[in-house]
Write an enzyme that holds these catalytic residues in place. Structure first.
Site, PDB file in Angstrom:
ATOM      1  N   ASP A 109      26.743   5.912  11.418  1.00 55.09           N
ATOM      2  CA  ASP A 109      25.472   5.387  11.921  1.00 55.09           C
ATOM      3  C   ASP A 109      24.793   6.484  12.741  1.00 55.09           C
ATOM      4  O   ASP A 109      25.389   7.532  13.029  1.00 55.09           O
ATOM      5  CB  ASP A 109      25.759   4.153  12.774  1.00 55.09           C
ATOM      6  CG  ASP A 109      24.539   3.276  12.994  1.00 55.09           C
ATOM      7  OD1 ASP A 109      23.464   3.583  12.445  1.00 55.09           O
ATOM      8  OD2 ASP A 109      24.665   2.274  13.717  1.00 55.09           O
TER       9      ASP A 109
ATOM     10  N   GLU B  92      20.511  10.267  11.854  1.00 55.59           N
ATOM     11  CA  GLU B  92      19.205  10.802  11.453  1.00 55.59           C
ATOM     12  C   GLU B  92      18.960  12.261  11.893  1.00 55.59           C
ATOM     13  O   GLU B  92      18.237  12.950  11.142  1.00 55.59           O
ATOM     14  CB  GLU B  92      18.092   9.905  11.998  1.00 55.59           C
ATOM     15  CG  GLU B  92      18.044   8.542  11.360  1.00 55.59           C
ATOM     16  CD  GLU B  92      19.164   7.617  11.837  1.00 55.59           C
ATOM     17  OE1 GLU B  92      19.588   6.762  11.063  1.00 55.59           O
ATOM     18  OE2 GLU B  92      19.617   7.789  12.988  1.00 55.59           O
TER      19      GLU B  92
ATOM     20  N   ASP C 233      18.012  -1.323  10.820  1.00 53.67           N
ATOM     21  CA  ASP C 233      17.934  -2.377  11.839  1.00 53.67           C
ATOM     22  C   ASP C 233      16.805  -3.358  11.561  1.00 53.67           C
ATOM     23  O   ASP C 233      15.755  -3.327  12.226  1.00 53.67           O
ATOM     24  CB  ASP C 233      17.769  -1.750  13.220  1.00 53.67           C
ATOM     25  CG  ASP C 233      18.955  -0.889  13.606  1.00 53.67           C
ATOM     26  OD1 ASP C 233      20.009  -1.009  12.962  1.00 53.67           O
ATOM     27  OD2 ASP C 233      18.824  -0.087  14.549  1.00 53.67           O
TER      28      ASP C 233
END
Length: 917
Positions: A509, A512, A585
């Site tokens: 997770d 990015e 999300d």
């Protein structure tokens, strides 16, 4: 004397405030740049064609490809005037590649080279190169003729490239004259290269280096792709008369609680766009990992030259403008001609999707966080007590020792191995989270080693970059460096990852990368990676490299035997050959349920087949109806996982009570019944690039009614699924393409080619099987997929108008790579003239074998109109078996009559024939 707060305390309070802000507020537009706040985007959008003309010169054939130079015809003040290098390569299967870069003098070691994205293009691509032998000069253009009357025109002045099928233009590059290439140059006195946004300043030490150009999809009605955005599947114009939209943005960002119907970029980026019409499908891919913005130009946009399009004998076209902050031009043109051809061509370049383990295609249960071992066992028992199958239980960041990854909090999880082994005894697995931010703690072994080896990304001053994420002060590993990726992979060994077992898999997770106190909540663009590469160049690929290294770690852990499973939030072109992704999300809202379909479809048509969305919504608390509808739709996502935020109410499938527990149980069980079909589709994806969940126009490319549909989808070529997206809905309007369709709930037959108003109760959503298809199912309820391995099969046959149908079943051991050496069973079932036959698709001799004792225990035939008979005949032994007409008795509760063959008891692995007539 004034009291001065200790630095550590101050930093902690800042972090708490940042965290609280992230938890308390939804997406705030002002925290992210728009095009007018992005100088290179604003410059490119303001360019006029006459300002950026280039001429192609010295065009020759060298080693089977075109080579030349591009000279600017008009030079802006302060810009370098040196020419650009240009190469055009040709590959089999109608793939054309254009590379444009600055000319680099090998003797000049002082000039910085522009970044070229590594580890994406398949090594085997070079083997598919065509060596062009003939170049023709024609009306100021260099012309190469390929097979099937395909021609490539390189026009010299002004420079542009056209790809034509005979006289019909398919794709063109720079036909609108928007090509612009900001070359690197020396900083002069008075130059202001720094850029600021909010409280952050980008030093931009190498100055402006952006690239922009236009691509036209000729003959196109719609364009698709370039994920990730929470919006329609068919991309809408962003520039044109009376259109003032932002361009589609490709810049991987941790967008907290994103909004739907926006061109704003989210967690991943794939710069691949497809066009489609009834005549042709084409595609375009730009291998560039810097920030990118893409405009869809509406007819009449400033600079549109409709007269030129008319000269090319076309009625429709779609112009696009592509803008990147840095990098080079390395672009690929794909000419189809059909949608599935584009996926084959694109994955030839970037790689085929990985074949997952069987358990990973089943249902996953997650939340942030299952708090301790007792919680894990209670959840696991809850599934068994309520007769609901599941395969994987997930642990989020709270399971670690103070957000130190590769650790367990031993006060909460004192026996992690025993916990995993107890789940494994039921055929279940566990996933733990491992994020890219490493806690800056001198007592943490991972940080100590990474620091001593110099393995972190550096800031502009050459120090280890220090940003804020879940652990607080954190540094980020430089995954561009292959040495560091190798080191990272070693951390997943059972020795290094204490408490891990063979049934433990990984979730990446925040990759990015997410940096809470960074510009736009990510890493500053002027950070420095391996080889002196700025983060601005590699940003969109950072998460992909992290994902790649993690998957390599699980592969090494098993000695190369077992297929890894790693879920990633960030992605880039090539991610499909590494693992699964999800849409990030989302929120427990009906709009987010609906937008999940075009989001998953968009990812699928750009190569990512193993995809899904958080069931129920990550944020917020779904009511029982929304949660039920989400499960019913998500059972058809390729990746099927429930997940929820730390602050949400618990929502395990049984917590809302009856009748909702039964509704959700039925949805999950339907996924398990369809696992043979899904696994067969994953095999197809791994061989062809065609996604599991696909838009209707991919299966029905000639039906114009399907081109903008994204509330419904095809799962493989056999199932059409339409979710229920409105609270309290009693009907759904569903478009069924031409041909026969059978509603799975009732068995009712429809003749397609129109919209139908389908009644919907709370127990199901509209799902239809296409006439002419055969779907393999396993109907016996089990605790997990691993307990279904030897179960028998049911074949559900839905005949077409000529009473024919066919389908496939693929099987292997579900875990290892032995299938690559021939250890699999792949059967084709054909129903024609009242006979059902089973034949091997691949009967070649192989090094390894896969053996199955599974039988066909039931065959259900829908839509058959035959004289009533009492038996069927199984050959080659001329054995009679019972045949009846009655309810299908499938779990879906089908009410209409069907022909049912009970207990034919033929091995799924053998050739056989069953005669109904």
């Amino acid at each position: 004397m004034a009291y001065r707060m200790p630095t550590s305390t101050l930093l902690l309070q800042v972090f708490v405030l940042v965290f609280a802000a992230r938890c308390a507020y939804s997406w705030r537009r002002e925290e992210f740049r728009n095009c007018n706040q992005t100088p290179f985007c604003k410059r490119a959008r303001g360019l006029k064609p006459e300002e950026t003309s280039y001429e192609a010169s010295e065009v020759v054939l060298v080693d089977g490809h075109l080579q030349g130079k591009l000279f600017p015809l008009s030079i802006q003040e302060g810009d370098p005037s040196s020419p650009l290098s240009m190469h055009v390569f040709f590959y089999s299967d109608h793939i054309i590649r254009l590379k444009i870069n600055e000319l680099n003098d090998p003797s000049d070691g002082t000039k910085r080279k522009r970044f070229e994205v590594p580890y994406v293009i398949e090594d085997s691509l070079d083997e598919k190169r065509l060596w062009i032998q003939k170049l023709v000069e024609e009306n100021g253009a260099s012309v190469v003729t390929l097979a099937s009357n395909l021609k490539v025109f390189l026009q010299h002045k002004p420079f542009q490239i056209r790809i034509q099928d005979g006289e019909k233009c398919l794709l063109s590059f720079n036909s609108n004259g928007l090509f612009n290439f900001e070359q690197l140059r020396e900083k002069k006195e008075g130059d202001e290269w720094e850029e600021s946004f909010r409280t952050h300043t980008d030093s931009r030490p190498y100055g402006p280096q952006s690239i922009s150009f236009d691509v036209t999809f000729h003959g196109a009605e719609h364009v698709y792709g370039i994920p990730e955005h929470a919006t329609n599947l068919a991309l809408r114009p962003t520039r044109g008369p009376e259109i003032t939209s932002e361009p589609y943005r490709l810049f991987n960002l941790d967008v907290f609680e994103y909004i739907e119907d926006s061109p704003f970029g989210l967690y991943g980026s794939i710069p691949f766009m497809l066009s489609h019409s009834a005549v042709r499908s084409t595609g375009f891919f730009w291998l560039n990992s810097a920030e990118m913005l893409i405009d869809i130009l509406a007819p009449g946009w400033e600079g549109d030259d409709s007269n030129k399009k008319q000269e090319l004998n076309e009625s429709d076209h779609i112009d696009t403008q592509w803008i990147s902050e840095s990098g080079i031009i390395d672009v690929f043109f794909f000419v189809g001609p059909r949608p599935k051809d584009l996926l084959r061509q694109y994955t030839t370049v970037t790689g085929l999707p990985v074949m997952p383990q069987l358990f990973a295609t089943a249902y996953h249960q997650s939340r942030w966080n299952y708090k301790d071992e007792a919680d894990v066992y209670n959840v696991d028992d809850g599934f068994d007590d309520n007769d609901i199958p599941y395969d994987v239980l997930w642990l989020d960041i709270e399971h670690t020792d103070g957000k130190r990854y590769f650790t367990f909090d031993h006060s909460l999880f004192p026996n992690p191995k025993e916990m995993q082994e107890k789940l494994a005894s039921k055929g279940r697995h566990m996933v733990t989270i491992v994020d890219p931010h490493i806690k800056r703690d001198d007592g943490f072994f991972l940080h100590k080693e990474a620091t001593s080896k110099g393995y972190y990304v550096k800031d502009i001053h050459g120090r280890d970059f220090d940003g804020w994420c879940w652990p607080g002060s954190s540094s980020y590993l430089d995954m561009l460096n292959p040495e560091i990726r190798k080191w990272w992979a070693e951390k997943f060994s059972y020795t290094n990852y204490a408490g891990s077992t063979p049934s433990l898999y990984i979730w990446n997770d925040m990759n990015e990368p997410s940096v809470f106190n960074g510009p736009e909540a990510t890493m500053p663009r002027d950070c420095v990676h391996h080889g002196g590469i700025e983060h601005r160049d590699v940003h969109n690929a950072y998460g992909y490299y992290f994902h790649m290294a993690t998957a390599d770690g699980l592969l090494q852990r098993s000695g190369g035997k077992d297929r890894p499973f790693v879920l990633s939030r960030a992605f880039f072109a090539g991610t499909q050959k590494v693992g699964a992704v999800w849409t990030g999300d989302n929120t427990a809202e009906w709009d987010h349920l609906q937008v999940s379909v075009p989001m998953v479809l968009s990812l699928g048509i750009t190569g990512l087949s193993f995809i899904g969305a958080d069931v129920g919504g990550f944020f917020g608390n779904p009511d029982p109806e929304l949660l039920t509808r989400w499960y019913q739709l998500a059972a058809y996502y390729p990746f099927f996982r429930a997940h929820a935020h730390l602050d949400t109410k618990r929502r395990e499938p049984w917590l809302f009570g009856e009748p909702y527990t039964s509704y959700i149980r039925d949805a999950i069980r339907e996924r398990y019944a369809l696992l043979p079909y899904f696994y067969t589709l994953f095999r197809e994806a791994s061989m062809t690039g065609v996604p599991i969940m696909r838009p209707l126009w991919m299966e029905f490319p000639d039906e114009e009614m399907t081109y903008t549909l994204d509330r419904e989808c095809m799962v493989g070529s056999s199932l059409l699924v339409n979710g229920v997206y409105t609270q309290g809905a009693h009907t759904e309007s569903v478009y069924l393409p031409g041909g026969l369709w059978y509603e799975l709930k009732t068995g009712k037959m429809f003749s397609g080619g129109d919209y139908f108003k389908i009644p919907v109760a709370m127990d199901t959503i509209p799902v239809f099987q296409r006439g002419g298809t055969i779907i393999p199912r396993r109907e016996r309820p089990r605790r997990s997929s691993t307990q279904m391995v030897n179960d028998p099969y049911t074949l559900l046959i839905a005949v077409n108008g000529t009473h024919e149908a066919e389908g496939e079943l693929y099987m292997d051991d579900g875990n290892t790579f032995d299938f690559a050496e021939g250890a699999f069973i792949h059967r084709k079932f054909i129903f024609s003239q009242g006979c059902l036959t089973s034949v091997a698709i691949n009967s070649q001799k192989s090094r390894k074998k896969f053996i199955s004792s599974s039988m066909i225990e039931r065959i259900v035939i829908l839509g058959l109109e035959l004289p009533i008979t009492t038996h069927a005949t199984v050959e080659p032994h001329n054995r009679r078996v019972e045949l009846e007409v009655g309810p299908s008795l499938l779990r879906s509760g089908m009410q209409s009559n069907a022909y049912i063959i009970r207990k034919p008891n033929v091995l799924v692995s053998e050739d056989w024939l069953i005669r109904v007539l």
